[in-house]
Design an enzyme around this catalytic site. Structure first.
Site, PDB file in Angstrom:
ATOM      1  CG  HIS A 138      -1.704  -1.227   1.423  1.00 52.50           C
ATOM      2  ND1 HIS A 138      -2.959  -1.468   0.901  1.00 52.50           N
ATOM      3  CD2 HIS A 138      -1.356  -2.359   2.086  1.00 52.50           C
ATOM      4  CE1 HIS A 138      -3.355  -2.682   1.251  1.00 52.50           C
ATOM      5  NE2 HIS A 138      -2.390  -3.253   1.976  1.00 52.50           N
TER       6      HIS A 138
ATOM      7  CB  SER B 263      14.338  22.697 -14.635  1.00 58.34           C
ATOM      8  OG  SER B 263      13.583  23.890 -14.749  1.00 58.34           O
TER       9      SER B 263
ATOM     10  CE  LYS C 126      12.618  19.514 -10.549  1.00 55.22           C
ATOM     11  NZ  LYS C 126      11.458  19.964 -11.293  1.00 55.22           N
TER      12      LYS C 126
ATOM     13  CD  GLU D 103       9.804  12.706 -15.725  1.00 57.75           C
ATOM     14  OE1 GLU D 103       8.878  13.429 -15.350  1.00 57.75           O
ATOM     15  OE2 GLU D 103      10.932  13.140 -16.033  1.00 57.75           O
TER      16      GLU D 103
END
Ligand code: ARG
Length: 468
Positions: free
Chosen positions: A156, A277, A283, A290
């Site tokens: 979970h 970024s 970043k 992704e």
């Protein structure tokens, strides 16, 4: 010359003519088209349709086409060719003269495309098995290096129990070994040869199908001409297997993304596979991961396209089947391009072992082990669960770990607690407690690692895999 102009009085509408061509994408089947055509030509000679001289001339012509395509890719810029089959026929006639038109004797493009797509899938499966072996190897090498390091296992997405890092990595190995096994299984049904099936009812010549199949490395000829010319199950099965593999890659990518966030901090994103970024200077983004997650959607889309395409087709060949090619190629290209990249990522990534170990020793992940300790002392499982639940409650209130609770307080909760309790809650003890095959106890993980190594080695040896 068209392959079918005799019956027609009017030319095709130019827009339609252009629109229905498959050559822009089936040109990549050229090597397979040439191989299959060679096998057909030799069968024609054996059946007495071609003379030995005609066969030699056709085979030389086919070779020339192959060489030209390799040396000058512009050779393939043919705006007239309807498909790869038409292209070869045209070029052959241009190179060797009208004898080239004899090659198509007794065969149909319906059996050709079915054969060549099978050859394509077979070659892709073989490439994928090699790439999967490297990918799995990256996990096994890391698992071997991980030694006694641990990290939390979640259910979970809540901290559940500690596991060895190697055990966690081997979970992924199982997924990818299943993928390899699915591909190997799919290959068995792929590896049958439709040549000799004709358009739908079988060739009109007594071509030796066994020999044609063997020359192309197939296990044998397909059994039924109607099925063989219209069957795309092999493509559907293959792309479904790819979609399952992409799904596994996506799950892996998602977990890596999660583990690279500061909240977890288990994974340090490798710079060669990350990007920054344009706005936020701090970043480092997990773009590779992704995109892997995103591309899984694309491969699944290809699988859906193929199934939807075929589901309403009556026997046998229908032109709709031409539409199987692009999703098939796309799914294959997408997965083949991903595997070396994720392998590179996995070989380069750094794990923050301190954080993993630390996280594995906190958050009451030894609570089940604590309950097992009471069960060993004869406490019924449900009551042991209850007692440890209360102990956890007390520890939460005091802001400490279970093993920091004084024995006197524990004995107030249940009289079966004794002095052995605290030492049983160390990370090493908790790990060793899961002493079953398939569990995280070090001795079982060691064996599992050896076993996975053997199965991965059989991948490279192209042996049929046994999934245990
Ligand atoms: N380009 C076609 C395809 O991919 C080849 C088969 C054409 N057959 C036909 N009967 N028109 O399906």
């Amino acid at each position: 010359m068209k392959m079918w102009s005799g019956r027609f009085r009017q030319p095709l509408d130019p827009e339609f003519e252009k629109w229905q061509r498959s050559f822009p994408y089936d040109r990549r089947l050229l090597p397979f088209e040439l191989e299959a055509s060679g096998a057909h030509a030799r069968a024609l000679e054996r059946a007495g349709i071609l003379t030995a001289a005609e066969l030699t001339s056709i085979l030389t012509g086919l070779d020339t086409i192959g060489n030209k395509a390799e040396s000058s890719p512009e050779f393939l810029n043919d705006l007239e060719a309807e498909d790869v089959h038409h292209f070869v026929e045209k070029q052959l006639a241009a190179i060797i003269g009208t004898a080239g038109y004899k090659l198509h004797t007794g065969r149909s493009r319906n059996e050709q495309i079915a054969t060549e797509l099978r050859l394509f899938v077979r070659a892709s499966v073989d490439t994928l098995q090699e790439l999967l072996a490297n990918w799995i190897d990256a996990f096994l090498t890391r698992a071997e290096k991980a030694g006694g390091e641990a990290l939390p296992a979640y259910t979970h997405l809540q901290p559940a129990e500690p596991v060895l890092v190697a055990h966690w990595l081997l979970a992924y190995v199982e997924m990818f070994l299943r993928d390899a096994d699915r591909l190997a299984d799919c290959r068995k049904r792929v590896n049958l040869c439709p040549l000799g099936s004709g358009a739908v009812a079988g060739a009109t010549l007594t071509l030796n199908r066994q020999v044609m199949a063997a020359e192309l490395g197939f296990d044998g000829p397909t059994a039924n001409s109607m099925d063989a010319t219209s069957d795309r199950d092999f493509a559907i099965e293959f792309v479904n297997s790819l979609s399952q593999l992409a799904l596994h890659l996506s799950r892996w990518a998602e977990e890596m993304i999660l583990f690279s966030t500061p909240a977890y901090g288990f994974v340090e994103l490798p710079e060669p596979y990350s990007t920054g970024s344009s706005a936020m200077p701090q970043k480092k983004n997990p773009d590779l991961l992704e995109l892997v997650r995103g591309k899984a959607a694309r491969v699944m889309g290809c699988a859906t396209t193929l199934q939807t395409l075929v589901k309403g087709l009556p026997l046998a060949y229908n032109k709709d089947l031409q539409e199987t090619q692009e999703p098939l190629f796309d799914a294959s290209d997408t997965v083949i391009s991903m595997l070396p990249l994720v392998t590179g990522w996995m070989q380069t990534v750094e794990f923050n072992e301190d954080r993993m170990n630390q996280a594995a020793s906190t958050a009451f992940m030894n609570a089940w082990a604590a309950a097992a300790y009471l069960v060993e002392r004869g406490v019924p499982s449900r009551l042991a669960h209850e007692a440890i639940g209360k102990a956890v409650q007390l520890a939460v209130e005091r802001g400490c770990d279970l093993q920091k609770l004084p024995l006197a307080d524990l004995q107030e909760i249940h009289p079966s607690f004794d002095a052995a309790f605290h030492s049983r809650l160390s990370l090493a003890e908790v790990l060793a407690l899961h002493d079953v095959p398939g569990g995280t106890a070090p001795r079982h993980v060691k064996r599992a690692l050896q076993n996975a190594r053997e199965r991965a080695a059989s991948l490279r040896a192209h042996e049929p895999l046994v999934v245990r």
